[in-house]
Scaffold this motif. Sequence first.
Motif, short mmCIF file in Angstrom:
data_model
loop_
_atom_site.label_atom_id
_atom_site.label_comp_id
_atom_site.label_asym_id
_atom_site.label_seq_id
_atom_site.Cartn_x
_atom_site.Cartn_y
_atom_site.Cartn_z
N THR A 4 -2.84 3.14 4.57
CA THR A 4 -1.70 2.45 5.42
C THR A 4 -1.90 2.80 7.00
O THR A 4 -1.62 2.11 7.75
N SER B 282 1.15 -1.28 -0.13
CA SER B 282 0.05 -0.02 -0.05
C SER B 282 0.86 1.28 0.08
O SER B 282 0.73 2.18 -0.80
N LEU C 52 -4.03 5.55 -0.81
CA LEU C 52 -3.25 4.66 -0.23
C LEU C 52 -2.55 4.90 1.12
O LEU C 52 -2.42 4.02 1.87
N GLN D 125 -4.96 -3.09 -5.53
CA GLN D 125 -5.80 -3.05 -4.44
C GLN D 125 -6.75 -3.97 -4.27
O GLN D 125 -7.27 -4.26 -3.17
#
Length: 432
Positions: A401, A275, A397, A312
């Motif tokens: 995370t 990610s 992203l 993803q």
Amino acid sequence: MRKWLLTVGLGVAMCGTAAHADVAPSAVLQTYADIALAEYEDALSTAKALQDAVQELVDKPSADSMAAARKAWLAARVPYQQTEAYRFGNPIVDDWEGRVNAWPLDEGMIDYVDASYGTDSDANVYYVVNVIANQQLKVGGKSVDSSRINATLLREVLHEADGNEANVATGYHAIEFLLWGQDLNGTGPAPAGRQGTPQERHAGNRPYTDYDVKNCTGGHCDRRAQYLQTATDMLVSDLEEMVANWKEGGEARQAVQDDAQAGLVAMVTGLGSLSYGELAGERIKLGLMLHDPEEEHDCFSDNTHNSHFYDQVGMMNVYLGEYQRVDGSRVKGASLSDLVRQRDPALDGEMRARLGETLSAMQAMKDRAEQIETYDQMIAQGNTEGNAVVQAVIDALVTQTRSIERIVTALDLGQVQLEGSDSLDNPSAVFQ
């Protein structure tokens, strides 16, 4: 690639454990391994379909057989990209991955290139050796016998030759280059006269006659066919190896199931590293900062939007414990989401929301690539709207995370090492 450490205490109380003992880590890891096996099996079956299409192209070169081989390559990327969530946390996968998905590559090592590519590189003595055109190579003062294009030549001599990671001789991207050729369109408009989707108009345009020994373009059509067939056969063989690793009793499966703590660490390491450092940083932010199409993942086919999207999807498969196979069937079981929900229902809801938001940003990028302009055009300097679409993916992203970091804490997983990226953490270093 720089790494950073996420460290949490080992003695944090696990809230609600006594009240929610219905999902065991062992069950979660069983699903994790089952999904890995299914994804790699699908990657293998689609690679075999690619192998058949490549054989048809070599046997009967035509515009149709070239289009069919390209379509098979694109289909093969869908399940493979979903397996990338198993990287970083599983050493067996990491040690193997460079054979099948290494990038970017210096394509002049493999075949002919446009004059704009140049004739040498201070960083790579193999830059334009063109193994397809030469049965004997003189590289770095030594002779290399390349008369037979076989697995030994590709893997043991050429792949990462001189320790240079740009010397990619095998895997999806070598095959991609041999099917599409160079994409010489940069970030500009598609050439006039080409038909189809933005991707089809803007990607590389290698002629099928590069494989027609009776009407050969590009020279050495027989050797080019040998290279393409050899690389494709090797891809199938490598995927067979990884399927075996995830079957019952396989080394990769045993590694995550024998030690539940280590297995969970592998899961979150894969999610967080893909990610953040790999996808948000090296694969997306770097190219956007430099406005450089050479930094896009599937650069010859202009398929980068799909590669990112299915990365993803693969992360969601791992967290949610469910994978839809290429035949439409589903593999489903106890999930990391279930385990997090036992400890902290609000955190599970947060993570699910972050995953959905990232998928939506990815979908917007994918839709734009399929309807308006390709990924390499989106990252062009001065393309404010396209840049914003890509930046939205990066932002999602990174936010995703942060939720993964909180999951590490909630599950008491101790010290977890995630991939970092200068593009995100120290952007000034990129321009030095």
